[in-house]
Design an enzyme around this catalytic site. Sequence first.
Site, PDB file in Angstrom:
ATOM      1  N   ARG A 312       1.013  -1.254  -0.002  1.00 31.21           N
ATOM      2  CA  ARG A 312       0.105  -0.025   0.024  1.00 31.21           C
ATOM      3  C   ARG A 312       0.836   1.192   0.003  1.00 31.21           C
ATOM      4  O   ARG A 312       0.426   2.340  -0.518  1.00 31.21           O
ATOM      5  CB  ARG A 312      -0.926  -0.185   1.100  1.00 31.21           C
ATOM      6  N   ASP A 392     -19.921   4.438   9.356  1.00 37.58           N
ATOM      7  CA  ASP A 392     -20.416   5.167  10.324  1.00 37.58           C
ATOM      8  C   ASP A 392     -20.831   6.924   9.754  1.00 37.58           C
ATOM      9  O   ASP A 392     -19.896   7.367   9.362  1.00 37.58           O
ATOM     10  CB  ASP A 392     -19.420   5.514  11.495  1.00 37.58           C
ATOM     11  N   GLN A 421     -19.253   6.351   0.603  1.00 33.73           N
ATOM     12  CA  GLN A 421     -18.855   7.046   1.804  1.00 33.73           C
ATOM     13  C   GLN A 421     -19.369   8.494   1.747  1.00 33.73           C
ATOM     14  O   GLN A 421     -19.833   8.878   2.724  1.00 33.73           O
ATOM     15  CB  GLN A 421     -17.429   6.780   2.353  1.00 33.73           C
ATOM     16  N   SER A 442     -17.379  -4.966   7.846  1.00 30.37           N
ATOM     17  CA  SER A 442     -17.624  -3.955   8.657  1.00 30.37           C
ATOM     18  C   SER A 442     -16.304  -3.567   9.179  1.00 30.37           C
ATOM     19  O   SER A 442     -15.916  -4.593   9.856  1.00 30.37           O
ATOM     20  CB  SER A 442     -18.668  -4.334   9.870  1.00 30.37           C
ATOM     21  N   GLY A 467     -10.813  -5.763  12.795  1.00 30.63           N
ATOM     22  CA  GLY A 467     -10.492  -4.797  13.766  1.00 30.63           C
ATOM     23  C   GLY A 467      -9.449  -3.959  13.476  1.00 30.63           C
ATOM     24  O   GLY A 467      -9.002  -3.667  12.253  1.00 30.63           O
ATOM     25  N   HIS A 499     -25.382 -20.545  11.007  1.00 29.73           N
ATOM     26  CA  HIS A 499     -25.163 -21.888  11.258  1.00 29.73           C
ATOM     27  C   HIS A 499     -26.072 -22.805  10.584  1.00 29.73           C
ATOM     28  O   HIS A 499     -26.092 -23.905  10.712  1.00 29.73           O
ATOM     29  CB  HIS A 499     -24.869 -21.957  12.619  1.00 29.73           C
ATOM     30  N   ASP A 503     -21.509 -24.454   7.945  1.00 30.55           N
ATOM     31  CA  ASP A 503     -20.556 -25.033   8.929  1.00 30.55           C
ATOM     32  C   ASP A 503     -19.190 -24.440   9.270  1.00 30.55           C
ATOM     33  O   ASP A 503     -18.725 -23.624   8.263  1.00 30.55           O
ATOM     34  CB  ASP A 503     -20.536 -26.516   8.625  1.00 30.55           C
TER      35      ASP A 503
END
Length: 529
Positions: A312, A392, A421, A442, A467, A499, A503
């Site tokens: 990047r 957001d 965005q 997300s 995260g 589920h 699986d």
Amino acid sequence: MFWSHGSRAVRQQWRVCKTLTRRVAGASLDPLSPLSPSMARAFHAARPLLAVKPVLLADIGEGIVECEIIQWFVEPGARVEEFSPLCEVQSDKASVEITSRFAGVVKKLYYEAGELAKVGKPFVDIDIEGDANQQDTTTTAAAAPPPNPPPVVAASPSAEGTAPTPTASLTESEAAAAAAAQSEPAGRPKGKHATLATPAVRHLCKTLNVDISEVEGTGKDGRVLKEDIQRFVAQRDARAEPAAQPEAPTPRPAAGGFGSPESALASGPPQETRVPLTRTQEMMFKTMTRSLAIPHFLYADEVDFTSLVQLRSRLNKVLAASGAGSAEASAAEVAKLSYLPFIIKAVSMALYKYPILNARVDVDGSGSGSGSGSGKPSLIYRSHHNIGVAVDTPQGLLVPVIKNVGARNILSIAAELARLQSLARAGRLTPDDMSGGTITVSNIGSIGGTYLSPVVVEREVAILGVGRMRDVPAFSDVPGEEDKVVRKQVCNFSWSADHRVVDGATLARAAQVVRTIVEEPDVMVMHLR
């Protein structure tokens, strides 16, 4: 025999003629008679065509039954042309402009701004045979009396020398308001978008009890911005402060910041304030309630971003050099790449190998996904990879969709992501921008979270939560230097899946494909389309 038959026919015809003659002459004027002249001469007219046409609110999205009127662009008596904008509505987290189907004069508005309009019901009447030119409309508007003429006349600057002294019943706040009114020029012109604002600004107006038509907008064409609302409230509170000093302050919930324990103890007994949900919160309430009916399971993995960070950095240098040397660069070009386009592309490449993650569950087997349970459940596989991205915004969480990611390269994904965005933060997303998603990503790491448990979106079977990237010490992967400690950039990927049809082993294998591509981003070059 011929004459006998002929004579009988002649006699019958003769009797019929005499009967008709007597009825016409008035011998028998029974209105119920089938040969009555009044019945014979009855005329029928077609149903007259109505000049006033009701405009129905069309279906603007899948499953939308009502929407909120944000702003009217017309008023009764105004002349409109075909395809000219009538109003702006917000539904399912998207704002849409409704245009006119007819040319004519607006006769009636069925809803006020802020009310909910029903899809398929009339929301405005237009007289297609009416004619109202601009001169008549201007004359009518000029002849209309101002909303509050007495205070303006009493505080007129031209009568300053002869103006009477204010009575004792006039409070200081009213005097300040009158002084502010006379300081502003009468009939101050406003822009054509003076009362047009984003849903976030309108929600702020409702929260602070502000009439948006009274606020002077500083945006484009007089558009009201959030800063204008805050400035208006500050001026209003400043004018009302002298009158509010003798009264005890009413406790309010803190809007932000950190409060001291002393102020908390001195605030009196605890109070509860009821605040209605915004339109965006209502949709999130309904959507998440349905989504949590899906049996979830969570799978988390740790991904090394070290190689992606280096790639990047090199690509951003190339983009910066090409952008600086090209004076005719288009607005759609990307000035800087983030990590999210690489992750979105990696997810799309994994979907080719595990298409079940791009499917949806049809509970009743009819293809509608209504969930009535009347048939056998099935899976519906989808060919395009339409990846939703959680954004957001000031009005809440929105999920615009990047369409057909499999046919896009990194720059195309980044450009579309930047466009969506920008529209999301401005509250200008259309229903098409938010529909058709097959899987969602997300990125909570942009705010600071490390671990998360995302909720699967309805009509999808999987979602990826990204995260925060962080630096950690790790052992080197270089042969011969396995005992050497190096710095690596690590990020946590959290997957949730339905589920009922997915699986754990299938999701783990798909997550491993995404991890391999992100950790070795040069693999993307071999799979560019």
